[in-house]
Each structure stands twice: as structure tokens, then as C-alpha cells.
Design an enzyme around this catalytic site. Structure first.
Site, mmCIF file in Angstrom:
data_model
loop_
_atom_site.group_PDB
_atom_site.id
_atom_site.type_symbol
_atom_site.label_atom_id
_atom_site.label_comp_id
_atom_site.label_asym_id
_atom_site.label_seq_id
_atom_site.Cartn_x
_atom_site.Cartn_y
_atom_site.Cartn_z
ATOM 1 C CB SER A 144 -3.874 1.214 -6.650
ATOM 2 O OG SER A 144 -4.132 -0.029 -7.269
ATOM 3 C CG ASP A 238 3.215 -2.345 -7.948
ATOM 4 O OD1 ASP A 238 2.517 -3.311 -7.595
ATOM 5 O OD2 ASP A 238 2.738 -1.278 -8.384
ATOM 6 C CG HIS A 272 0.188 -2.048 -5.526
ATOM 7 N ND1 HIS A 272 0.396 -1.385 -6.724
ATOM 8 C CD2 HIS A 272 -1.135 -1.901 -5.231
ATOM 9 C CE1 HIS A 272 -0.759 -0.870 -7.142
ATOM 10 N NE2 HIS A 272 -1.690 -1.162 -6.251
#
Length: 333
Positions: A144, A238, A272
């Protein structure tokens, strides 16, 4: 609700109580069998070393034995703090891993407004100079926001050999980045593009602007300056941002500048938060920057399988580029 299961204290195992009941009804039928399963994070002989050198706030995990070991810096995302569990698990496989905090921890900045790459440079130099870390370069692993920080480190700092991103961005996101007179602004956002479902959970997939258009091009990190190999791990479901788009555009930019094509591994049905194996999929949780719960994406079975495979791919990538040896078949944990 909206809490993500993370391992806070790697020195204590996770205990899973397993129970089997008769039938499929609710309430359940008679208890047929039960057992307790223990998951150990810190294997025997792995050393956990808190690091407070200069400005660095981190924890170094060193494998058993004399070393030196291939070195990796591990970065998490907008949650801040100092998550240690992934670094700890990687150290079980023979890597010296520095879990590095960069905000919202001890005396580091409380908010994600501005980052100075000199802080991360200090961490890189700490690893390069450590007697237990095998040179000449180290690896970076980020998920991320930690992913785009790793791209920035690889682009501007010396001594990086291999960089692996888990659903990362190739544009600078969420905070201004500064390094020696260079400023990279964050990618623009449009909060009107947030969609909120009936449960009050936000879908933020369309919030970020396109880093290929207009003034937002200034946020695109110049990864063509990097002297390392890249691995992009992509969850194709995601919902945090368009990870596959970022990976493809990063690949195009590298190749346009004569650099080697990066490895991109895509997982259909993965969301994600691609974590180490056997962590439960987090479908939604609070997002500190958005200020409300967001959906992360992922279909449980596909996501689980992606976590197992990605963990092996990451180890193989670092084995190949940090030791020069093909990976032994890595264990799942």
C-alpha cells in the site's frame, strides 16, 4: 466491526481453538471434537532487536546462525505504527529484516502530511553498514503506501538491489515527499468520487486522479532512476486503488527508459491487504485518511490462495536477487 486482525506481539503465538459440531444448524449440535492449534511467529534462534539509532524507529529481526544474511527493509501503509509480524516471518527464512516505522510511532510525526526521504536513507545506510547484513545491496518490501515509499527509495537512494511491492502505487500518494531540494507532490484526489453503500462502507477505488494527466504527472515517481529489479504483486480485486494500472504504467515507464521489464504477478479475486499466509481476509476496515470504513476487495478463497502463493514468490524474488542463488522451495510460513 471494521477491525483488521493484526499480530501485535510477535513474541507470543496465536492460539486457535478449533471445534467440530454435529450438523449444520444454529444452534450447533453436539460437540464432536476440539483441539488447540498454536501458530508461532518468532522461531527458535531468531533475534528481535529494537533499533533506536539516530532518527530510526524500527525492529531488526536476525535469523539464527552467524550470518551475514541478505537484508530487507519492510514497510506497511497508512495505519502507521510499527507492525513486526511480516518482518519476523521473513526472518524465519534466513533474511535479516528491518521493520521500519515512519509515522504515528513514538517521536515520529503523528500525521501523514510530509515525508523526508533522508529518514529512509538513514535506515538503508544502517542496514548496509550492519555486520550481519550481506551486501552489496539490500531489498525493499512494501504494501500500500509503504509500496510507493519503497519505489521512491529505490529511485533516489543508493544500495537498493531488489524492490517488491504488494498492491503499491508508482505515484506518490497521501503526503508530500521531499529529498535534497526535490519535492514530489501527492497525487490529487476527488472525494466526490467516493461511493458509500447501504452499510455505510465507502468504496474509494475511483478517488485518486490519473497520474498520467495534467499537473498530477508531477506525482509520478521517477522509478526509471532505480538501479534495482522490481516485483509487483497485484490483487485484481483491490478496491483501495488501481494496483494493476500502477504496475502496468510502472512497467511501461521502466521499459521506455531502457530498463528491464519488472515481474508482475496478478491474482484474480485478491483484494488490497495481501498478507502472509493464513491471515483472514479483511473485507473492510477503518481507513485513517478517509476517516470511515472502506471496502478492501477480495473473494475469501481466491484471496487466501493468493496470500500463500505471493509469500513464496516474494521469498523466491529476494533469494534470486539478494543472494544470486535460485530459491530453495520456500515453506508457506
Amino acid at each position: 466491526p471494521f477491525r483488521r486482525l493484526v499480530k501485535r506481539d510477535v513474541q507470543r503465538p496465536v492460539l486457535l481453538q478449533l471445534e467440530v459440531f454435529e450438523g449444520h444448524g444454529d444452534p450447533p449440535g453436539q460437540l464432536l471434537a476440539q483441539t488447540q492449534h498454536e501458530r508461532v511467529f518468532l522461531r527458535d534462534g531468531v533475534r528481535r532487536v529494537p533499533v533506536r539509532e539516530g532518527r530510526i524507529r524500527a525492529t531488526l529481526f536476525l535469523p539464527p546462525g552467524n550470518g551475514p544474511f541478505p537484508g530487507i527493509i519492510d514497510l506497511y501503509g497508512t495505519g502507521g505504527g510499527l507492525p513486526e509480524y511480516r518482518a519476523c516471518l521473513l526472518a524465519n527464512h534466513g533474511f535479516a529484516v528491518l521493520a521500519l516505522a515512519f509515522y504515528s510511532y513514538e517521536d515520529l510525526p503523528k500525521e501523514m502530511k510530509e515525508f523526508h526521504l533522508e529518514y529512509f536513507e538513514e535506515a538503508v545506510n544502517y542496514m548496509l553498514q550492519h555486520t550481519q547484513v550481506k551486501g552489496p545491496g539490500i531489498g525493499l518490501l512494501g504494501i500500500s503506501k509503504g509500496g510507493d515509499l519503497c519505489v521512491s527509495m529505490a529511485s533516489f537512494l543508493k544500495g537498493i538491489t531488489a524492490t517488491a511491492l504488494i498492491n503499491g502505487s508508482v505515484a506518490n500518494v497521501g503526503a508530500v515527499l521531499r529529498y535534497k531540494g526535490i519535492t514530489i507532490p501527492p497525487l490529487g484526489v476527488n472525494v466526490k468520487r467516493i461511493k458509500v453503500n447501504k452499510s455505510g462502507i465507502a468504496d474509494i477505488i475511483d478517488v485518486l486522479n490519473n497520474p498520467l494527466e495534467g499537473p498530477d504527472r508531477q506525482s509520478f515517481i521517477p522509478l526509471e532512476k532505480a538501479e534495482c529489479r522490481f516485483l509487483f504483486i497485484v490483487g485484481q480485486d483491490d478496491r483501495n486503488w488501481k494496483s494493476e494500472f500502477f504496475a502496468v504504467e510502472g512497467s511501461k515507464r521502466l521499459q521506455a527508459h531502457g530498463k528491464e521489464k519488472p515481474e508482475i504477478i496478478c491474482y484474480p479475486g485478491a483484494g488490497h491487504y495481501i498478507e502472509p499466509p493464513f491471515f483472514p481476509m479483511c473485507a473492510s476496515s477503518m481507513h485513517l485518511l478517509v476517516g470511515k470504513p472502506v471496502v478492501w476487495g477480495g473473494e475469501p478463497k481466491a484471496h487466501c490462495e493468493a496470500q500463500v502463493d505471493a509469500w513464496q514468490q516474494i521469498q523466491a524474488f529476494f533469494c534470486k536477487h539478494l543472494t544470486g542463488k535460485p530459491s530453495r522451495t520456500p515453506n508457506k510460513l
